[in-house]
Motif scaffolding. Structure first.
Motif, mmCIF file in Angstrom:
data_model
loop_
_atom_site.group_PDB
_atom_site.id
_atom_site.type_symbol
_atom_site.label_atom_id
_atom_site.label_comp_id
_atom_site.label_asym_id
_atom_site.label_seq_id
_atom_site.Cartn_x
_atom_site.Cartn_y
_atom_site.Cartn_z
ATOM 1 N N CYS A 1 52.007 -9.311 -18.231
ATOM 2 C CA CYS A 1 52.748 -8.048 -18.240
ATOM 3 C C CYS A 1 54.252 -8.297 -18.361
ATOM 4 O O CYS A 1 54.963 -7.601 -19.106
ATOM 5 N N ASN A 2 54.770 -9.274 -17.662
ATOM 6 C CA ASN A 2 56.190 -9.610 -17.697
ATOM 7 C C ASN A 2 56.590 -10.062 -19.097
ATOM 8 O O ASN A 2 57.629 -9.638 -19.625
ATOM 9 N N LYS A 3 55.757 -10.931 -19.704
ATOM 10 C CA LYS A 3 56.057 -11.402 -21.062
ATOM 11 C C LYS A 3 56.040 -10.232 -22.058
ATOM 12 O O LYS A 3 56.891 -10.141 -22.938
ATOM 13 N N SER A 4 55.030 -9.354 -21.901
ATOM 14 C CA SER A 4 54.949 -8.192 -22.798
ATOM 15 C C SER A 4 56.173 -7.300 -22.639
ATOM 16 O O SER A 4 56.726 -6.788 -23.633
ATOM 17 N N LEU A 5 56.621 -7.101 -21.420
ATOM 18 C CA LEU A 5 57.799 -6.278 -21.160
ATOM 19 C C LEU A 5 59.040 -6.896 -21.801
ATOM 20 O O LEU A 5 59.844 -6.190 -22.423
ATOM 21 N N HIS A 6 59.200 -8.218 -21.686
ATOM 22 C CA HIS A 6 60.344 -8.892 -22.303
ATOM 23 C C HIS A 6 60.304 -8.761 -23.819
ATOM 24 O O HIS A 6 61.339 -8.518 -24.459
ATOM 25 N N LEU A 7 59.111 -8.915 -24.418
ATOM 26 C CA LEU A 7 58.996 -8.754 -25.870
ATOM 27 C C LEU A 7 59.336 -7.328 -26.281
ATOM 28 O O LEU A 7 60.042 -7.101 -27.274
ATOM 29 N N PHE A 8 58.850 -6.362 -25.508
ATOM 30 C CA PHE A 8 59.135 -4.959 -25.804
ATOM 31 C C PHE A 8 60.632 -4.682 -25.691
ATOM 32 O O PHE A 8 61.216 -3.999 -26.533
#
Length: 199
Positions: free
Chosen positions: A169-176
């Motif tokens: 979730c953290n990685k997805s948030l950073h990519l977003f």
């Protein structure tokens, strides 16, 4: 002087022969029953099979009877006559195995099986002999530890899965956030260029 070796040797032989004859005579007398209990104390855990081992000898046909005495009362377990019948109590019907030497095996013992086990061997001439075995039954303590260990392993696995999920979730948030920041930068740059062109 030399001791008389020959006389001493004959005395030992005569004594041995006399002892053997006396033992043979004693075994021939009817009504003599002997019983040996090799293990008078047995420690067991719940659900274990135990052997109440005895060895009897007699000249005639013997009747063997086992009883269990505990704080819950006295229960007749089994009675049998060598080579004839076996009468097992209904309480112990599927849990007792009898042996020719007088021993019995108790299957799947529980806490109620702790106590005193009395065996009576009665010869056909009426002579009796008795034996006692004390059985202590303990609960299996490691089952509680096993439960705790399994619960701990389960919680550790769930924690690891949750940590991985949070990382994703953290990685997805950073990519977003990078994409939105990049789009904002691109749109801001376009606006500045359009303003510059319009001016």
């Amino acid at each position: 002087m030399r001791p008389l070796q020959g006389c001493r040797g004959r005395g030992v032989v005569v004594g041995t022969v006399t002892l053997c004859l006396a033992a043979g005579w004693a075994l021939q007398t009817p009504g003599v029953v002997s019983l040996v209990v090799p293990q008078p104390n047995i420690n067991a855990t719940v659900a274990q099979n135990i052997l109440l081992s005895v060895e009897y000898s007699c000249r005639g046909v013997a009747t063997i009877e086992w009883k269990h005495v505990s704080s819950w009362g006295t229960t007749k377990i089994v009675e049998w006559k060598s080579g004839n019948y076996v009468n097992i109590s209904t309480v112990y019907k599927d849990r007792v195995t009898t042996f020719e030497n007088g021993s019995i095996q108790l299957l799947n013992v529980g806490m109620r099986d702790a106590g005193y086990y009395f065996i009576t061997v009665t010869e056909e001439y009426g002579t009796n002999t008795y034996g006692t075995i004390i059985v202590n039954v303990y609960e299996i303590i490691y089952e509680d530890l096993h439960f705790v260990a399994v619960l701990f392993a389960f919680l550790a696995a769930v924690s690891a899965i949750l940590i991985c999920f949070m990382w994703l979730c953290n990685k997805s948030l950073h990519l977003f956030q990078k994409k939105t920041t990049h789009k904002l930068t691109a749109s801001t740059t376009e606006e500045i260029e359009l303003e510059t062109i319009e001016c």
